[in-house]
Design a protein around this motif. Structure first.
Motif, mmCIF file in Angstrom:
data_model
loop_
_atom_site.group_PDB
_atom_site.id
_atom_site.type_symbol
_atom_site.label_atom_id
_atom_site.label_comp_id
_atom_site.label_asym_id
_atom_site.label_seq_id
_atom_site.Cartn_x
_atom_site.Cartn_y
_atom_site.Cartn_z
ATOM 1 N N VAL A 9 0.874 -1.009 0.041
ATOM 2 C CA VAL A 9 0.030 0.043 -0.043
ATOM 3 C C VAL A 9 0.742 1.159 -0.066
ATOM 4 N N ILE A 75 -8.298 2.341 -6.579
ATOM 5 C CA ILE A 75 -8.019 1.462 -5.264
ATOM 6 C C ILE A 75 -7.542 1.810 -4.058
ATOM 7 N N MET A 76 -6.936 3.040 -4.274
ATOM 8 C CA MET A 76 -6.540 3.699 -2.989
ATOM 9 C C MET A 76 -7.587 4.421 -2.235
ATOM 10 N N LEU A 78 -8.584 7.371 -3.583
ATOM 11 C CA LEU A 78 -8.231 8.855 -3.640
ATOM 12 C C LEU A 78 -8.774 9.681 -4.711
ATOM 13 N N TRP A 82 -12.181 13.004 1.326
ATOM 14 C CA TRP A 82 -12.576 12.560 2.608
ATOM 15 C C TRP A 82 -12.536 13.838 3.751
ATOM 16 N N PHE A 107 -8.056 15.116 0.987
ATOM 17 C CA PHE A 107 -8.197 14.967 2.406
ATOM 18 C C PHE A 107 -8.367 16.546 2.930
ATOM 19 N N ILE A 146 -12.020 10.667 8.649
ATOM 20 C CA ILE A 146 -10.348 10.482 9.240
ATOM 21 C C ILE A 146 -10.175 11.354 10.372
ATOM 22 N N LEU A 172 -5.046 8.891 12.124
ATOM 23 C CA LEU A 172 -3.482 9.223 12.045
ATOM 24 C C LEU A 172 -3.080 9.889 13.082
ATOM 25 N N TYR A 186 -9.193 1.838 12.186
ATOM 26 C CA TYR A 186 -7.705 1.662 11.560
ATOM 27 C C TYR A 186 -6.881 2.561 12.114
ATOM 28 N N ARG A 188 -2.889 4.513 12.150
ATOM 29 C CA ARG A 188 -1.580 4.481 11.660
ATOM 30 C C ARG A 188 -0.785 5.501 12.440
ATOM 31 N N ILE B 196 -1.709 8.841 5.618
ATOM 32 C CA ILE B 196 -3.099 9.097 5.508
ATOM 33 C C ILE B 196 -3.788 8.468 4.272
ATOM 34 N N GLU B 197 -3.019 8.291 3.222
ATOM 35 C CA GLU B 197 -3.538 7.501 2.086
ATOM 36 C C GLU B 197 -3.626 6.024 2.434
ATOM 37 N N THR B 198 -2.830 5.414 3.209
ATOM 38 C CA THR B 198 -2.992 4.065 3.752
ATOM 39 C C THR B 198 -4.281 3.918 4.422
ATOM 40 N N LEU B 199 -4.749 5.074 5.204
ATOM 41 C CA LEU B 199 -6.002 4.979 5.910
ATOM 42 C C LEU B 199 -7.055 5.021 4.905
ATOM 43 N N SER B 200 -7.009 5.813 3.889
ATOM 44 C CA SER B 200 -8.052 6.063 2.853
ATOM 45 C C SER B 200 -8.247 4.611 2.165
ATOM 46 N N PHE B 201 -6.963 3.764 1.875
ATOM 47 C CA PHE B 201 -7.181 2.244 1.479
ATOM 48 C C PHE B 201 -7.626 1.483 2.296
ATOM 49 N N ALA B 202 -7.473 1.463 3.615
ATOM 50 C CA ALA B 202 -8.114 0.630 4.475
ATOM 51 C C ALA B 202 -9.588 0.747 4.596
ATOM 52 N N LEU B 203 -10.123 2.308 4.474
ATOM 53 C CA LEU B 203 -11.506 2.583 4.551
ATOM 54 C C LEU B 203 -12.230 2.072 3.260
ATOM 55 N N THR B 204 -11.415 2.242 2.335
ATOM 56 C CA THR B 204 -11.925 1.574 0.935
ATOM 57 C C THR B 204 -12.178 0.193 0.803
ATOM 58 N N ASN B 205 -11.108 -0.582 1.394
ATOM 59 C CA ASN B 205 -10.996 -1.939 1.244
ATOM 60 C C ASN B 205 -10.941 -2.716 2.294
ATOM 61 N N PRO B 206 -11.896 -2.459 3.454
ATOM 62 C CA PRO B 206 -11.910 -3.185 4.574
ATOM 63 C C PRO B 206 -11.722 -4.815 4.691
#
Lengths: 212, 212
Positions: A9, A75-76, A78, A82, A107, A146, A172, A186, A188, B196-206
């Motif tokens: 990721v 995928i991400m 984006l 948000w 964001f 977020i 975050l 989640y 981070r 923060i994009e990793t969080l976006s990924f997690a929310l999008t692909n739980p």
DNA sequence: AATTGTGAACCTCTTCACAGCT
DNA sequence: AGCTGTGAAGAGGTTCACAATT
């Protein structure tokens, strides 16, 4: 369904930024080798990362820059906006309120909280600072996606607990402390002290680490 | 001699912070289990990490908090003061000039550079901002150990090249771009957009990630 | 009884290498 | 000829499990 590793990721996030740059330069096509070179990884790694989500390239030709950017964006997550809340308007919080990389990627910090009466009610970088007392109520009302936590370490766990009560599912955390969250949430961590201490370790033990 | 992984160094940094906290609370002894719990890892992981550097505990009893803190401090090079230069006094740069976690761990920002005439000559958080033109000369003269790069992405590679000319061997980069450095120079990246994009990924692909 | 230090087993991520497509 | 997509091999990090120690 396979799980996706953090490393993958993180790299996707980097590829995405590279593709934005290339699109801006008018570059139409990119190979895995080239994308890899821009990010300090191997071509095989790029292809493996992408192959988790589909086949986006064309054999012999490479990847279309605009299409790949769009695909990674989807995928991400984006390709949407948000809603972001900021907790703690200190040095770091203020810097984040005006951080390009957040804003340009969808964001939007729409709410900020602090408990300092001197800050409450003020508008900083276009965001008005609210009283932290109303945290749970306000994040729920504003449908915050977020939350960015930039409060002192001793206050961080309690702020996170209250964010969770307010329904926030992604956090975050900038506080240099481990935070516990319930399943389904989640979190981070962004800890700048860790990276500079890693440099201190490298300078102190040059034989134990490999430089680039 | 074995190499030490980034993950291990990152965790040592966390253990170190936990030990400081415990020492402040007057706690005398800690077990690997306890130290692990504070950092969201397993007890075996803590013991393995420490065992890379020696045997610091006592079977049946655990680790002495003060001693372990001191040992990790020596291992990480946190028992000395590092001279740090800041390049780029924008939002993030200014926040770092007043960042407790740097100062309290021996990272002293003694010089700051910017190319904005409006900033040059000003003193911010006790550090006077110098003209970026003198970068190479000044970092050499001041014997800077570590440089923090907080300039825009397009300027980052060139600033790093000049830091290397000035003899800097360790760089903490906040610009969201991959930077190339010659062998023997250590660089670490701090990219808040990635997390923060990793969080976006997690929310999008739980379904593709595991929450805590 | 509690807890460390550590080899071995396990698991995950990365790289290789090549078939398959353009 | 050039480049992707991917199964298999390889490398590296984590967890297990237990002997050793207090």
């Amino acid at each position: 369904m396979q799980r996706i590793s953090d490393s993958t990721v993180h790299r996707l996030s980097k590829y995405f930024r590279t593709l934005i740059y290339m699109q801006g330069k008018g570059i139409k096509t990119v190979s895995s080798k080239n994308l890899a070179h821009h990010n300090g990884v191997t071509a095989a790694q790029v292809r493996k990362d992408l192959s988790c989500f589909g086949a986006f390239g064309r054999r012999g030709l490479g990847y279309n820059v605009v299409d790949l950017r769009s695909n990674i964006g989807k995928i991400m997550g984006l390709d949407r906006a948000w809603k972001v809340a900021l907790c703690g308007v200190g040095n770091i919080g203020r810097a984040l309120l005006d951080y390009d990389q957040f804003r340009s990627q969808g964001f939007q910090i729409t709410v900020a909280f602090d408990k300092d009466p001197a800050k409450i009610g003020k508008t900083i970088h276009g965001v008005s600072v609210r009283n932290e007392i109303d945290l749970e109520r306000d994040v729920k009302a504003e449908k915050v996606d977020i939350a960015v936590v930039a409060v002192p370490a001793r206050a961080a766990q309690s702020i996170v607990d209250r964010l969770v009560v307010g329904g926030v599912k992604a956090i975050l955390n900038f506080a240099p402390i481990n935070i516990k969250v319930p399943p389904g949430v989640y979190i981070r961590h962004e800890n700048m002290a860790i990276e500079i201490e890693t440099l201190s370790f490298a300078l102190t033990n040059p034989d134990l680490v490999q430089s680039e």
